[in-house]
Design a protein around this motif. Structure first.
Motif, PDB file in Angstrom:
ATOM      1  N   THR A 182       0.804  -1.221   0.000  1.00  0.00           N
ATOM      2  CA  THR A 182       0.000   0.000   0.000  1.00  0.00           C
ATOM      3  C   THR A 182       0.833   1.265   0.000  1.00  0.00           C
ATOM      4  OG1 THR A 182      -0.105  -0.090   2.416  1.00  0.00           O
ATOM      5  CG2 THR A 182      -1.915  -1.112   1.193  1.00  0.00           C
ATOM      6  N   GLY A 183       2.133   1.148   0.166  1.00  0.00           N
ATOM      7  CA  GLY A 183       2.969   2.334   0.244  1.00  0.00           C
ATOM      8  C   GLY A 183       3.946   2.403  -0.900  1.00  0.00           C
ATOM      9  N   VAL A 184       4.916   3.300  -0.774  1.00  0.00           N
ATOM     10  CA  VAL A 184       5.939   3.451  -1.805  1.00  0.00           C
ATOM     11  C   VAL A 184       7.322   3.237  -1.199  1.00  0.00           C
ATOM     12  CG1 VAL A 184       4.570   4.984  -3.233  1.00  0.00           C
ATOM     13  CG2 VAL A 184       5.937   5.963  -1.396  1.00  0.00           C
ATOM     14  N   GLU A 185       7.379   2.508  -0.069  1.00  0.00           N
ATOM     15  CA  GLU A 185       8.642   2.309   0.614  1.00  0.00           C
ATOM     16  C   GLU A 185       9.523   1.328  -0.148  1.00  0.00           C
ATOM     17  OE1 GLU A 185       5.717   1.474   1.817  1.00  0.00           O
ATOM     18  OE2 GLU A 185       5.259   2.515   3.681  1.00  0.00           O
ATOM     19  N   ARG A 186      10.806   1.336   0.223  1.00  0.00           N
ATOM     20  CA  ARG A 186      11.704   0.303  -0.270  1.00  0.00           C
ATOM     21  C   ARG A 186      11.464  -0.956   0.558  1.00  0.00           C
ATOM     22  NH1 ARG A 186      15.724   2.737  -3.387  1.00  0.00           N
ATOM     23  NH2 ARG A 186      15.721   5.000  -3.272  1.00  0.00           N
ATOM     24  N   ILE A 187      12.282  -2.008   0.308  1.00  0.00           N
ATOM     25  CA  ILE A 187      12.093  -3.229   1.084  1.00  0.00           C
ATOM     26  C   ILE A 187      12.255  -2.930   2.564  1.00  0.00           C
ATOM     27  CG2 ILE A 187      13.056  -5.501   1.579  1.00  0.00           C
ATOM     28  CD1 ILE A 187      13.572  -5.880  -1.330  1.00  0.00           C
ATOM     29  N   THR A 188      13.276  -2.109   2.918  1.00  0.00           N
ATOM     30  CA  THR A 188      13.357  -1.634   4.295  1.00  0.00           C
ATOM     31  C   THR A 188      12.185  -0.692   4.515  1.00  0.00           C
ATOM     32  OG1 THR A 188      15.766  -1.789   4.332  1.00  0.00           O
ATOM     33  CG2 THR A 188      14.730  -0.341   5.962  1.00  0.00           C
ATOM     34  N   GLY A 189      11.302  -1.053   5.427  1.00  0.00           N
ATOM     35  CA  GLY A 189      10.077  -0.284   5.615  1.00  0.00           C
ATOM     36  C   GLY A 189       8.938  -0.813   4.769  1.00  0.00           C
ATOM     37  N   GLY A 190       9.146  -1.939   4.100  1.00  0.00           N
ATOM     38  CA  GLY A 190       8.101  -2.520   3.256  1.00  0.00           C
ATOM     39  C   GLY A 190       7.141  -3.379   4.056  1.00  0.00           C
ATOM     40  N   GLN A 191       6.480  -4.304   3.382  1.00  0.00           N
ATOM     41  CA  GLN A 191       5.475  -5.142   4.021  1.00  0.00           C
ATOM     42  C   GLN A 191       5.777  -6.607   3.759  1.00  0.00           C
ATOM     43  OE1 GLN A 191       1.602  -4.033   2.709  1.00  0.00           O
ATOM     44  NE2 GLN A 191       1.786  -1.906   3.317  1.00  0.00           N
ATOM     45  N   ARG A 192       5.316  -7.448   4.679  1.00  0.00           N
ATOM     46  CA  ARG A 192       5.459  -8.886   4.485  1.00  0.00           C
ATOM     47  C   ARG A 192       4.537  -9.343   3.354  1.00  0.00           C
ATOM     48  NH1 ARG A 192       8.317 -11.339   8.466  1.00  0.00           N
ATOM     49  NH2 ARG A 192       8.617 -10.170  10.403  1.00  0.00           N
ATOM     50  N   ALA A 193       5.059 -10.223   2.512  1.00  0.00           N
ATOM     51  CA  ALA A 193       4.267 -10.745   1.396  1.00  0.00           C
ATOM     52  C   ALA A 193       3.362 -11.870   1.879  1.00  0.00           C
ATOM     53  CB  ALA A 193       5.194 -11.259   0.300  1.00  0.00           C
ATOM     54  N   LEU A 194       2.233 -12.011   1.210  1.00  0.00           N
ATOM     55  CA  LEU A 194       1.310 -13.103   1.502  1.00  0.00           C
ATOM     56  C   LEU A 194       1.675 -14.324   0.674  1.00  0.00           C
ATOM     57  CD1 LEU A 194      -2.043 -11.088   1.448  1.00  0.00           C
ATOM     58  CD2 LEU A 194      -0.669 -11.706   3.449  1.00  0.00           C
ATOM     59  N   ASP A 195       1.233 -15.480   1.124  1.00  0.00           N
ATOM     60  CA  ASP A 195       1.488 -16.719   0.398  1.00  0.00           C
ATOM     61  C   ASP A 195       0.842 -16.635  -0.986  1.00  0.00           C
ATOM     62  OD1 ASP A 195       2.680 -19.161   0.251  1.00  0.00           O
ATOM     63  OD2 ASP A 195       1.101 -20.261   1.288  1.00  0.00           O
ATOM     64  N   GLY A 196       1.625 -16.871  -2.037  1.00  0.00           N
ATOM     65  CA  GLY A 196       1.106 -16.818  -3.395  1.00  0.00           C
ATOM     66  C   GLY A 196       1.015 -15.432  -3.989  1.00  0.00           C
ATOM     67  N   GLU A 197       1.485 -14.411  -3.258  1.00  0.00           N
ATOM     68  CA  GLU A 197       1.377 -13.036  -3.749  1.00  0.00           C
ATOM     69  C   GLU A 197       2.401 -12.741  -4.842  1.00  0.00           C
ATOM     70  OE1 GLU A 197       0.864  -8.566  -1.805  1.00  0.00           O
ATOM     71  OE2 GLU A 197       1.673 -10.201  -0.600  1.00  0.00           O
ATOM     72  N   TRP A 198       3.601 -13.303  -4.706  1.00  0.00           N
ATOM     73  CA  TRP A 198       4.662 -13.125  -5.704  1.00  0.00           C
ATOM     74  C   TRP A 198       5.224 -14.512  -6.024  1.00  0.00           C
ATOM     75  CZ3 TRP A 198       4.414  -8.266  -7.293  1.00  0.00           C
ATOM     76  CH2 TRP A 198       3.958  -7.294  -6.401  1.00  0.00           C
ATOM     77  N   PRO A 199       4.496 -15.329  -6.777  1.00  0.00           N
ATOM     78  CA  PRO A 199       4.854 -16.750  -6.932  1.00  0.00           C
ATOM     79  C   PRO A 199       6.120 -17.010  -7.737  1.00  0.00           C
ATOM     80  CG  PRO A 199       2.987 -16.191  -8.330  1.00  0.00           C
ATOM     81  CD  PRO A 199       3.226 -14.994  -7.452  1.00  0.00           C
ATOM     82  N   TRP A 200       6.645 -15.983  -8.410  1.00  0.00           N
ATOM     83  CA  TRP A 200       7.867 -16.169  -9.199  1.00  0.00           C
ATOM     84  C   TRP A 200       9.129 -15.833  -8.402  1.00  0.00           C
ATOM     85  CZ3 TRP A 200       3.600 -13.418 -10.959  1.00  0.00           C
ATOM     86  CH2 TRP A 200       3.542 -12.074 -10.561  1.00  0.00           C
ATOM     87  N   GLN A 201       8.972 -15.428  -7.150  1.00  0.00           N
ATOM     88  CA  GLN A 201      10.131 -15.099  -6.323  1.00  0.00           C
ATOM     89  C   GLN A 201      10.892 -16.369  -5.941  1.00  0.00           C
ATOM     90  OE1 GLN A 201      11.219 -11.836  -4.926  1.00  0.00           O
ATOM     91  NE2 GLN A 201      12.988 -13.194  -4.715  1.00  0.00           N
ATOM     92  N   ALA A 202      12.201 -16.352  -6.156  1.00  0.00           N
ATOM     93  CA  ALA A 202      13.057 -17.490  -5.807  1.00  0.00           C
ATOM     94  C   ALA A 202      14.207 -17.014  -4.935  1.00  0.00           C
ATOM     95  CB  ALA A 202      13.598 -18.164  -7.067  1.00  0.00           C
ATOM     96  N   SER A 203      14.798 -17.948  -4.223  1.00  0.00           N
ATOM     97  CA  SER A 203      15.978 -17.669  -3.399  1.00  0.00           C
ATOM     98  C   SER A 203      17.160 -18.443  -3.958  1.00  0.00           C
ATOM     99  CB  SER A 203      15.726 -18.095  -1.948  1.00  0.00           C
ATOM    100  OG  SER A 203      16.944 -18.141  -1.215  1.00  0.00           O
ATOM    101  N   ILE A 204      18.252 -17.727  -4.260  1.00  0.00           N
ATOM    102  CA  ILE A 204      19.496 -18.355  -4.699  1.00  0.00           C
ATOM    103  C   ILE A 204      20.371 -18.542  -3.458  1.00  0.00           C
ATOM    104  CG2 ILE A 204      21.560 -18.100  -6.115  1.00  0.00           C
ATOM    105  CD1 ILE A 204      19.153 -18.529  -7.790  1.00  0.00           C
ATOM    106  N   GLN A 205      20.811 -19.775  -3.209  1.00  0.00           N
ATOM    107  CA  GLN A 205      21.499 -20.084  -1.958  1.00  0.00           C
ATOM    108  C   GLN A 205      22.869 -20.703  -2.208  1.00  0.00           C
ATOM    109  OE1 GLN A 205      18.715 -22.492   0.246  1.00  0.00           O
ATOM    110  NE2 GLN A 205      17.129 -20.912   0.195  1.00  0.00           N
ATOM    111  N   LEU A 206      23.848 -20.198  -1.479  1.00  0.00           N
ATOM    112  CA  LEU A 206      25.220 -20.707  -1.538  1.00  0.00           C
ATOM    113  C   LEU A 206      25.467 -21.583  -0.318  1.00  0.00           C
ATOM    114  CD1 LEU A 206      28.122 -20.770  -2.680  1.00  0.00           C
ATOM    115  CD2 LEU A 206      28.563 -18.658  -1.390  1.00  0.00           C
ATOM    116  N   ASP A 207      25.764 -22.840  -0.563  1.00  0.00           N
ATOM    117  CA  ASP A 207      25.984 -23.804   0.522  1.00  0.00           C
ATOM    118  C   ASP A 207      24.830 -23.792   1.522  1.00  0.00           C
ATOM    119  OD1 ASP A 207      28.445 -24.471  -0.617  1.00  0.00           O
ATOM    120  OD2 ASP A 207      29.507 -22.929   0.532  1.00  0.00           O
ATOM    121  N   GLY A 208      23.606 -23.629   0.997  1.00  0.00           N
ATOM    122  CA  GLY A 208      22.413 -23.687   1.834  1.00  0.00           C
ATOM    123  C   GLY A 208      22.017 -22.392   2.499  1.00  0.00           C
ATOM    124  N   THR A 209      22.766 -21.303   2.256  1.00  0.00           N
ATOM    125  CA  THR A 209      22.461 -20.006   2.867  1.00  0.00           C
ATOM    126  C   THR A 209      22.001 -19.020   1.801  1.00  0.00           C
ATOM    127  OG1 THR A 209      24.116 -20.365   4.598  1.00  0.00           O
ATOM    128  CG2 THR A 209      23.384 -18.096   4.232  1.00  0.00           C
TER     129      THR A 209
END
Length: 320
Positions: A182-209
């Motif tokens: 609902t705002g124009v903030e950056r991720i800092t100051g942003g909002q938590r996403a709901l399940d299925g809200e951004w289904p193309w988001q992935a996490s790239i992990q190095l050695d599991g982190t």
């Protein structure tokens, strides 16, 4: 015999009587709960509607869902479908529509659309199909101000949930949840996403982190930033996870190959050509919570002041 039975009842210990009474009450509650569930619980029902649009000439650009031409005509069709049902007695049952294909026809353009409704599970499928079909036939031709539909070509087919989900999940850029931002903030100051809200988001992990965010662009390819792999490009050390949570993820895949933009310079603060694609070792299973985003055509021009959204994992506040 009556005297013996009466004595047997009197000899029964109070706790046994209590257990019997509680068991009967629990059994009745379960039966009532199941009856209520099947009578009152709503379930998604999917339909495929197809019809001929006669005042639009077919354009080869309609073959790809990512073109402006496909998106523009699809939006007009979906708006028309929404007006059809929101102006009918099914307005509270209608959920959404989505164009899955636009095909050439001698008379114009043949549209195929997935429709989603919520009906009580107790309602027969024949009855609900009849309601949807009747509204579609009665209102589709007269509702649109811009599109002309040949009413004789309207066809409505019921789809099972698996087929309906598959059709929608294989269309890029569809979200189960409308975005809650609902705002124009950056991720800092942003909002938590709901399940299925951004289904193309992935996490790239190095050695599991977690190292970087990425976007799903097909069932085996991700796009991300080249600087994520600075110093470590061995694909065997990298994995990708999908879903709203890093732990536990909805799905997790090994990486087969990392391709860095050939003009990217691995220098400090270098952001020119900072892009990479990642090939997965096995295909993602597309679901309502995990599927691809639409890549714009190479010729697409973003207008000035276009709104953009940044998604990913990180702190919601400074020093958080």
């Amino acid at each position: 015999i009556v005297i013996q039975m009466d004595r047997a009842v009197r000899r029964m210990e109070p706790w046994k009587i209590a257990v019997i009474v509680v068991s009967v009450i629990v059994g009745l509650a379960l039966i009532i709960g199941l009856i209520t569930y099947f009578l009152c619980n709503d379930q998604d029902r999917f339909y495929n509607a197809s019809f001929l649009i006669t005042n639009v000439n077919y354009d080869p650009q309609y073959e790809r869902q990512t073109t402006d031409e496909f998106r523009n005509l699809s939006e007009e069709i979906e708006t028309m479908i929404s007006e059809v049902f929101k102006g009918s007695f099914l307005s509270k049952r209608y959920i959404r529509s989505h164009v899955v294909s636009l095909s050439p026809d001698p008379g114009g353009v043949l549209a195929s659309v997935v429709l989603v409704f919520k009906f009580p599970s107790a309602d027969s499928k024949t009855t609900t199909w009849g309601h949807v079909n009747r509204v579609l036939l009665r209102r589709l031709k007269t509702t649109s101000k811009y599109l002309e539909v040949d009413q004789s070509t309207i066809r409505l087919t019921e789809l099972n949930k698996e087929k309906g989900d598959n059709l929608l999940n294989n269309c890029c850029g569809i979200r189960r949840q409308a975005f809650s931002f609902t705002g124009v903030e950056r991720i800092t100051g942003g909002q938590r996403a709901l399940d299925g809200e951004w289904p193309w988001q992935a996490s790239i992990q190095l050695d599991g982190t977690h190292r970087c965010g990425a976007s799903i662009i097909s069932n085996i390819w991700l796009v991300t930033a080249a600087h994520c792999f600075k110093g470590v490009r061995d694909p065997r050390r990298w994995t990708a996870s999908f879903g709203i949570l890093l732990r536990p993820p909805k799905q997790k895949k090994f990486v087969r190959r990392i391709i860095i933009h050939e003009r990217y310079g691995d220098v400090v603060l270098g952001h020119e050509h900072d892009v990479a694609v990642v090939e997965l070792a096995s295909a993602i299973e597309f679901t309502t919570d995990v599927h691809s985003v639409c890549l714009p055509e190479a010729s697409h021009i973003f207008p000035d002041n276009t709104s953009c959204f940044v998604t990913g994992w990180g702190a919601l506040e400074n020093d958080g």
